[in-house]
Design an enzyme around this catalytic site. Structure first.
Site, short mmCIF file in Angstrom:
data_model
loop_
_atom_site.label_atom_id
_atom_site.label_comp_id
_atom_site.label_asym_id
_atom_site.label_seq_id
_atom_site.Cartn_x
_atom_site.Cartn_y
_atom_site.Cartn_z
N HIS A 28 0.74 -1.64 0.15
CA HIS A 28 -0.37 -0.36 0.08
C HIS A 28 0.74 1.20 0.10
CE1 HIS A 28 -3.76 2.18 0.51
NE2 HIS A 28 -3.58 2.88 0.95
N ASP A 81 -14.29 4.17 9.18
CA ASP A 81 -13.28 5.47 8.12
C ASP A 81 -13.18 6.07 7.12
OD1 ASP A 81 -9.82 5.79 7.04
OD2 ASP A 81 -10.54 4.62 4.98
N ARG A 112 -12.39 14.05 7.11
CA ARG A 112 -11.18 15.08 7.53
C ARG A 112 -10.49 16.01 5.83
NH1 ARG A 112 -7.87 9.82 7.63
NH2 ARG A 112 -6.25 10.75 7.56
N1 URA Z 1 -4.89 6.55 2.56
C1 URA Z 1 -5.49 6.20 3.27
O1 URA Z 1 -5.84 5.25 3.08
N2 URA Z 1 -5.83 7.49 4.60
C2 URA Z 1 -5.45 8.14 4.91
O2 URA Z 1 -5.92 8.45 5.73
C3 URA Z 1 -4.48 8.82 3.82
C4 URA Z 1 -4.25 8.27 2.71
#
Ligand code: URA
Length: 432
Positions: free
Chosen positions: A82, A161, A168
Site C-alpha cells: 500500500h 473510516d 477529514r
Molecule cells: N490513504 C488512506 O487510506 N487514508 C489516509 O488517511 C491517507 C491515505
C-alpha cells in the site's frame, strides 16, 4: 459518556481511553454523534496527536465498525502493498501481477485519487471494461485462479473510516500521523492480508513533506500491523518529483505495461523491483532480496508477468488487448509540447503541482462527483538532473482542450532550470 468531554480531553492535550475512542467511532458511524463534534475532535487530534496506544485503539475501533475479509481458505501467504499516495505512482499496477507470477497471492484493495495524487482504481478504469467492484466470492475466486486482484473494498470494510475520511478531507485534517495510520491499517487488517509492504512517500508531492514525519508514520503503520500479527515493513520513497514519466490515467496504464515489458523508466522499475523483492522474501519464495529481485527480473524477461497482467485484466472484465495495443484506451485530442526556454540542468519539478496540472486537464477530481477524463495528462521527457537545451521538449501535455495556457503557466512555474541539480535518492530508508 458525553462527546464534549471526549473533545475536552483531547483539546487539553490528554490521552483518550479505549472506551472514549470506541464511543466516538461507534457513535459517529451509526449517526448518533454529529459531524461538528467529530470535526472538533479531529482538529484536536491534529494539533495534539495520539499515543501509540490511542492510535492502535482508533485503528481497532474503525476495523470493528465493519466486516473482515477471511482469506484463510486460500492457500499460501497473502502479501499486499500500500502506498500513502503520490504523483505518477502507478507501482501497484505492474507490481501485483509481477509478484503473482511467482505463485504468490496478492489481494490488493486500492483507492481512488485524493487531492493531487492519482488513484490506482481510477487508472485501471481507463482500461475498457475493467471493473473494480468485485463481490467477496468473485474476489476469492480470482485470487485462486489468477493469484492477484486490484479492486475496491468489498462489502462493508471499515465504514467508520469512510465517514471519518470524508470529514477529514473537508476539515483539513488529512495530514495527521495517527489519523492516516488508523485509516490505512483498519482497511488493511480488514482485507485479510498476512503481510504488507507500505510505501510511505516523502517530499513535495506527499502528505508527509518532511522525512522525519514520513519515518514516524512508517513506524506507526508497522507497529500497528505487527501488533495484530501481520508481517509488516515500510519503504520510505521519494515524492519530490513525479515517479516515472507518465501522469494521467491511461498514460500510467501504458507505462505500467512498459515496466512489465522491461521497457519502463528506471526509477519506476527500480521501485517496483525493490518493493516486489521485499514481498517475495516475506512470502518465503526467496532467501534474500538479491535472489528475489533476480526471480522477478526473470518473470519480466520471459513475458510471464505481462501475461499475468492480461489475465488479471480479463478476470475483471477488462479488454486484455490493451497489453498489445494501449491505444484502445481513451486518447487525448491534442498533444502539446512544452519547450525549454533556456539551456541548463533541470533542478526541480514539483510533484504536487504536476499532479494539479493533470487534475486541471480533467485527469483528477476537484470535487468527489467529478467525472474523470482518462485520456489526459502529462508525458515527461526529462526529470531532475537532466541537461536540456533551449527548444528541447520538456514534456508533452495530453489534452482534450486546445487552450492550455493555465496548465502551461503552472507547469512552467514549477519546473526550474539552473546550473546544478541536487541528486534525488529514490529509496530513502527501509523500516522493519
Ligand atoms: N490513504 C488512506 O487510506 N487514508 C489516509 O488517511 C491517507 C491515505
Amino acid at each position: 459518556m458525553r462527546m464534549i468531554d471526549v473533545i475536552d480531553a483531547k483539546r487539553s492535550g490528554g490521552t483518550l481511553t479505549k472506551e472514549q475512542i470506541d464511543f466516538f467511532v461507534e457513535g459517529y458511524t451509526n449517526g448518533e454523534i454529529p459531524d461538528y463534534q467529530v470535526s472538533a475532535l479531529l482538529m484536536a487530534i491534529w494539533f495534539n496527536g495520539m499515543t501509540a496506544d490511542e492510535t492502535r485503539d482508533l485503528t481497532m475501533a474503525m476495523l470493528n465498525s465493519g466486516d473482515r475479509l477471511d482469506l484463510s481458505d486460500i492457500p499460501g501467504k497473502k502479501v499486499d502493498k500500500h502506498s500513502t499516495g503520490g504523483v505518477g505512482d502507478k507501482v501497484s499496477i505492474p507490481l501485483a501481477p509481477l509478484v503473482a507470477s511467482l505463485g504468490i497471492v496478492v489481494p490488493m484493495i486500492s483507492g481512488r485519487g485524493l487531492g493531487h495524487t492519482g488513484g490506482t482504481l481510477d487508472k485501471l478504469e481507463a482500461i475498457p471494461g475493467y471493473t473494480v467492484e468485485i463481490e467477496e466470492d468473485a474476489f476469492k475466486r480470482q485470487l485462486r485462479d489468477v493469484g492477484c486482484i486490484i479492486a475496491g473494498a468489498t462489502g462493508n470494510i471499515a465504514p467508520a473510516d469512510k465517514k471519518i475520511y470524508a470529514l477529514r478531507d473537508v476539515t483539513d485534517t488529512v495530514d495527521s500521523i495517527p489519523l492516516i495510520a488508523g485509516s490505512i491499517m483498519s482497511k488493511k487488517i480488514a482485507s485479510g492480508t498476512d503481510a504488507l509492504v507500505m510505501d510511505v512517500k516523502t517530499g513535495a508531492g506527499a502528505f508527509m513533506k518532511d522525512e522525519k514525519d514520513a519515518v514516524a508514520l512508517a513506524h506507526a503503520l508497522v507497529d500497528i500491523g505487527k501488533g495484530v500479527g501481520m508481517d509488516c515493513m515500510a519503504v520510505i520513497s521519494d515524492m519530490n518529483q513525479p515517479l516515472g514519466l507518465a501522469i494521467g490515467n491511461a498514460l500510467e496504464i501504458e507505462e505500467s505495461i512498459a515496466v512489465l515489458r522491461g521497457e519502463g523508466p528506471a526509477d519506476l522499475t527500480d521501485l517496483v523491483l525493490t518493493i516486489g523483492s521485499q514481498m517475495v522474501v516475506m512470502a518465503g519464495e526467496a532467501a534474500d532480496l538479491d535472489e528475489a529481485r533476480g526471480k522477478l527480473e526473470a518473470k519480466i524477461a520471459d513475458g510471464s508477468a505481462l501475461e499475468r497482467f492480461r489475465a488479471m485484466i480479463e478476470a475483471q472484465g477488462g479488454d486484455g488487448r490493451v497489453i498489445d495495443d494501449p491505444t484502445i484506451m481513451p486518447q487525448a485530442k491534442y498533444r502539446i509540447p512544452i519547450l525549454a526556454d533556456k539551456d541548463g540542468v533541470i533542478t526541480g519539478m514539483r510533484a504536487d503541482e504536476m499532479g494539479i496540472a493533470s487534475m486541471m486537464l480533467g485527469g483528477g477530481r476537484s470535487t468527489k462527483d467529478d467525472q474523470l477524463d482518462y485520456a489526459v495528462g502529462l508525458m515527461l521527457n526529462h526529470k531532475v538532473g537532466d541537461e536540456v537545451h533551449k527548444g528541447d521538449v520538456l514534456l508533452t501535455v495530453h489534452s482534450d482542450r486546445e487552450d492550455i495556457a493555465d496548465v502551461e503557466r503552472l507547469i512552467r512555474d514549477n519546473i526550474t532550470i539552473g546550473e546544478e541539480a541536487e541528486p534525488i535518492t529514490l529509496i530513502h530508508q527501509v523500516i522493519v
